[in-house]
Motif scaffolding. Structure first.
Motif, PDB file in Angstrom:
ATOM      1  N   ALA A  24       4.601  -1.544   4.105  1.00 42.60           N
ATOM      2  CA  ALA A  24       4.031  -1.569   5.438  1.00 42.60           C
ATOM      3  C   ALA A  24       3.301  -0.276   5.815  1.00 42.60           C
ATOM      4  O   ALA A  24       3.218   0.082   6.968  1.00 42.60           O
ATOM      5  N   THR A  32      -2.771  -2.818   5.054  1.00 36.25           N
ATOM      6  CA  THR A  32      -1.333  -2.608   4.997  1.00 36.25           C
ATOM      7  C   THR A  32      -0.682  -3.612   4.056  1.00 36.25           C
ATOM      8  O   THR A  32      -1.211  -4.705   3.814  1.00 36.25           O
ATOM      9  N   SER A  34       2.648  -5.842   3.886  1.00 34.62           N
ATOM     10  CA  SER A  34       3.691  -6.332   4.781  1.00 34.62           C
ATOM     11  C   SER A  34       4.284  -7.611   4.208  1.00 34.62           C
ATOM     12  O   SER A  34       3.864  -8.112   3.165  1.00 34.62           O
ATOM     13  N   SER A 236      12.204  -8.056   6.412  1.00 34.19           N
ATOM     14  CA  SER A 236      10.782  -7.774   6.340  1.00 34.19           C
ATOM     15  C   SER A 236      10.566  -6.333   5.898  1.00 34.19           C
ATOM     16  O   SER A 236      11.463  -5.490   6.029  1.00 34.19           O
TER      17      SER A 236
END
Length: 237
Positions: A24, A32, A34, A236
């Motif tokens: 991230a 990015t 992610s 995440s």
């Protein structure tokens, strides 16, 4: 063929991804990395325990993304009997992301490769949806869709109902599939945020074959439905 002696191998991969220092982070002026594992779960019913995962990783900016999706599962401590990988290019306009890419079935045989077009979207902050159309390298057209609703009930606790369905444009008798909507699944998970990026959950899932696919399964002695208890976690990057 992909094999696993224990879910521990996959969990080690999860831990490695979670520990990656570059997760991230901004790269190349705004892009990015992610994503994460939405589902890492065990389902228990009278027929035995099943281990499942569903993960998505994305690299890009707010408009253009390259996405990697992996899903699969199988009996606990045994061979994985279903797994696939998808690679997409995504273009986001407002709350809608248009997708195009390829899917490869790792297991079971035959290991088909599919072209994919699809879309993902959201309505407000709680409702999200996704839909895909697949065209296999053997000319088979099929698709699937899912709707997810996340409803907070406390500061760190929320309930998450889901409804999913799959369809086929024509019958594949050798794979136990009839034309039309062939399978649906409804599930409810109660998730608790252990940390901002880690959650644990319990729930229940009901899978059911419908239409001609269900009748075909019943002719072969299958009930065409299953209800399972669910326990798992997600994280995440």
């Amino acid at each position: 063929m992909l094999r696993v002696s224990s879910p521990c191998r996959l969990l080690l991969v999860c831990a490695a991804l979670f520990a990656t220092p570059s997760r991230a982070q901004d790269v190349d002026g705004g892009a990015t990395l992610s994503g994460g594992f939405d589902l890492i779960e065990m389902r228990a019913d009278k027929g035995g325990d099943i281990f499942l995962w569903d993960a998505t990783f994305s690299y890009g900016d707010a408009t253009d993304q390259l996405m990697l999706v992996t899903t699969g599962g199988g009996p606990l401590s045994a061979q994985i009997d279903q797994s696939e990988i998808r690679v997409f290019y995504g273009r986001t306009v407002g709350n809608l992301t248009w997708l195009a890419g390829v899917r490869h079935d790792i297991t079971p045989a035959p290991r088909d490769t599919h072209a994919i077009v699809g879309a993902q979207g959201s309505v407000g902050t709680r409702l999200s949806w996704e839909t895909y159309i697949f065209l296999s390298d053997r000319g088979r057209l099929s698709g699937e869709g899912q709707v997810i609703y996340a409803m907070p009930i406390a500061e760190k606790l929320y309930i998450e109902p889901r409804v999913a369905a799959g369809w086929a444009a024509r019958s594949w008798i050798e794979q136990g599939v009839r034309a039309g909507i062939g399978e649906v699944e409804g599930s409810v998970r109660l998730r608790y945020r252990l940390r901002p990026k880690i959650n644990a959950y319990i729930g229940v899932a009901h899978e059911r074959l419908v239409g001609g696919t269900r009748r075909l399964a019943e002719e072969q002695g299958d009930t065409g439905q299953a209800t399972t208890a669910v326990i798992g976690f997600g994280f995440s990057l």
